[in-house]
Design a protein around this motif. Sequence first.
Motif, short mmCIF file in Angstrom:
data_model
loop_
_atom_site.label_atom_id
_atom_site.label_comp_id
_atom_site.label_asym_id
_atom_site.label_seq_id
_atom_site.Cartn_x
_atom_site.Cartn_y
_atom_site.Cartn_z
N ARG A 44 0.85 -1.20 0.00
CA ARG A 44 0.00 0.00 0.00
C ARG A 44 0.88 1.24 0.00
O ARG A 44 1.49 1.57 1.01
N PRO A 45 0.95 1.96 -1.15
CA PRO A 45 1.71 3.20 -1.15
C PRO A 45 1.17 4.14 -0.06
O PRO A 45 -0.03 4.22 0.15
N GLY A 46 2.04 4.79 0.63
CA GLY A 46 1.62 5.69 1.69
C GLY A 46 1.46 5.03 3.04
O GLY A 46 1.31 5.70 4.05
N SER A 47 1.48 3.71 3.09
CA SER A 47 1.39 3.01 4.37
C SER A 47 2.71 3.17 5.12
O SER A 47 3.78 3.14 4.52
N PRO A 48 2.67 3.30 6.43
CA PRO A 48 3.92 3.41 7.20
C PRO A 48 4.77 2.14 7.14
O PRO A 48 5.95 2.19 7.46
N THR A 49 4.17 1.02 6.68
CA THR A 49 4.96 -0.22 6.56
C THR A 49 5.07 -0.69 5.11
O THR A 49 5.32 -1.86 4.85
N PHE A 50 4.89 0.25 4.14
CA PHE A 50 5.00 -0.10 2.71
C PHE A 50 6.32 -0.82 2.44
O PHE A 50 7.38 -0.38 2.87
N GLY A 51 6.23 -1.94 1.72
CA GLY A 51 7.41 -2.71 1.33
C GLY A 51 7.93 -3.64 2.41
O GLY A 51 8.81 -4.46 2.15
N GLN A 52 7.41 -3.53 3.62
CA GLN A 52 7.87 -4.41 4.70
C GLN A 52 7.12 -5.73 4.67
O GLN A 52 6.00 -5.82 4.18
N GLN A 53 7.76 -6.75 5.21
CA GLN A 53 7.15 -8.07 5.26
C GLN A 53 7.21 -8.61 6.69
O GLN A 53 8.01 -8.14 7.51
N ALA A 54 6.36 -9.58 6.95
CA ALA A 54 6.36 -10.25 8.24
C ALA A 54 5.92 -11.69 8.03
O ALA A 54 5.15 -11.99 7.11
N MET A 55 6.45 -12.57 8.89
CA MET A 55 6.09 -14.00 8.88
C MET A 55 5.32 -14.33 10.14
O MET A 55 5.62 -13.81 11.21
N PHE A 56 4.35 -15.22 9.98
CA PHE A 56 3.52 -15.66 11.09
C PHE A 56 3.37 -17.17 11.02
O PHE A 56 3.12 -17.71 9.94
N GLU A 57 3.49 -17.83 12.15
CA GLU A 57 3.24 -19.26 12.21
C GLU A 57 1.77 -19.47 12.53
O GLU A 57 1.27 -18.95 13.52
N LEU A 58 1.09 -20.20 11.67
CA LEU A 58 -0.31 -20.55 11.88
C LEU A 58 -0.40 -22.07 11.95
O LEU A 58 0.22 -22.76 11.13
N ASP A 59 -1.15 -22.59 12.92
CA ASP A 59 -1.24 -24.04 13.04
C ASP A 59 -2.57 -24.46 13.66
O ASP A 59 -3.40 -23.63 14.01
N ASP A 60 -2.74 -25.78 13.77
CA ASP A 60 -3.98 -26.33 14.31
C ASP A 60 -3.91 -26.54 15.82
O ASP A 60 -4.76 -27.22 16.39
N GLU A 61 -2.92 -25.93 16.46
CA GLU A 61 -2.84 -26.00 17.93
C GLU A 61 -3.25 -24.68 18.57
O GLU A 61 -4.02 -24.67 19.52
N LEU A 62 -2.73 -23.57 18.07
CA LEU A 62 -3.12 -22.26 18.61
C LEU A 62 -4.37 -21.70 17.93
O LEU A 62 -5.02 -20.82 18.47
N HIS A 63 -4.67 -22.18 16.71
CA HIS A 63 -5.89 -21.79 15.98
C HIS A 63 -5.93 -20.30 15.65
O HIS A 63 -7.02 -19.73 15.47
N ALA A 64 -4.80 -19.64 15.57
CA ALA A 64 -4.78 -18.19 15.32
C ALA A 64 -5.27 -17.87 13.91
O ALA A 64 -5.08 -18.64 12.97
N HIS A 65 -5.92 -16.72 13.81
CA HIS A 65 -6.35 -16.15 12.53
C HIS A 65 -5.49 -14.93 12.26
O HIS A 65 -5.16 -14.18 13.18
N LEU A 66 -5.20 -14.71 11.01
CA LEU A 66 -4.47 -13.53 10.60
C LEU A 66 -5.43 -12.67 9.79
O LEU A 66 -6.00 -13.13 8.79
N TYR A 67 -5.67 -11.43 10.25
CA TYR A 67 -6.47 -10.50 9.46
C TYR A 67 -5.52 -9.76 8.53
O TYR A 67 -4.58 -9.09 8.99
N VAL A 68 -5.75 -9.90 7.22
CA VAL A 68 -4.93 -9.26 6.20
C VAL A 68 -5.77 -8.19 5.52
O VAL A 68 -6.74 -8.51 4.83
N PRO A 69 -5.43 -6.91 5.72
CA PRO A 69 -6.23 -5.86 5.08
C PRO A 69 -5.97 -5.81 3.57
O PRO A 69 -4.99 -6.38 3.07
N PRO A 70 -6.81 -5.11 2.82
CA PRO A 70 -6.54 -4.92 1.40
C PRO A 70 -5.16 -4.28 1.21
O PRO A 70 -4.73 -3.46 2.02
N GLY A 71 -4.47 -4.68 0.15
CA GLY A 71 -3.19 -4.06 -0.17
C GLY A 71 -1.98 -4.83 0.32
O GLY A 71 -0.94 -4.23 0.60
N PHE A 72 -2.08 -6.13 0.41
CA PHE A 72 -0.95 -6.96 0.82
C PHE A 72 -0.74 -8.10 -0.16
O PHE A 72 -1.69 -8.61 -0.73
N LEU A 73 0.53 -8.46 -0.35
CA LEU A 73 0.85 -9.74 -0.97
C LEU A 73 0.78 -10.77 0.14
O LEU A 73 1.18 -10.51 1.28
#
Length: 187
Positions: free
Chosen positions: A94-123
């Motif tokens: 997202r051009p203009g985002s304070p984190t434009f061009g940055q990436q992050a990794m998240f571990e998702l699994d069937d033990e913690l059951h976490a959801h990741l909310y991804v807003p529009p404008g992400f790969l």
Amino acid sequence: MRVDGTSLHEVLLMTPEAFHDDRGWFTRTFDTAIFDQAAVDAGIDVRSGDFTQDSQSRSRRGVVRGMHGRGGRGEAKLVRCARGSVVDVLVDIRPGSPTFGQQAMFELDDELHAHLYVPPGFLHGFQVTSEWADVCYRIDRPHEPGEDLGVAHDDPDLGIAWPDPVTVVSQRDRSAGSWATLRATLV
């Protein structure tokens, strides 16, 4: 359900509580009231009623799906791993985002059951780190193939450090463009 901010602007990690007994476990995988309040608190415009489609994929160890995005107004999604484990990767485009061009990794699994909310404008992409994994997506609008964006999972400018050797990538993902090319069209 605990809701946490992340290092990427407007990305939320929601972790439900699992209740265990001698039968196994039970967890609430989604709660509209909790999501809507977290969205308000984070200044996010998407609400639970905006999600229109649920999809699921099954992949084996080492498979990478991604890096995918949407043009136009983008696409909000909730992502979770219902079976197995994955490393999920997001890149803010997202051009203009304070984190434009940055990436992050998240571990998702069937033990913690976490959801990741991804807003529009992400790969978005993930790699399976268990024998098999089922990944569920809740998306806020129908798929429009003409708006698909993609960057190669091994693009050197992104430099994603996938945790395991990559075993399988689709033809579509192998022929995806570069971060440099996509970035030039965004700014």
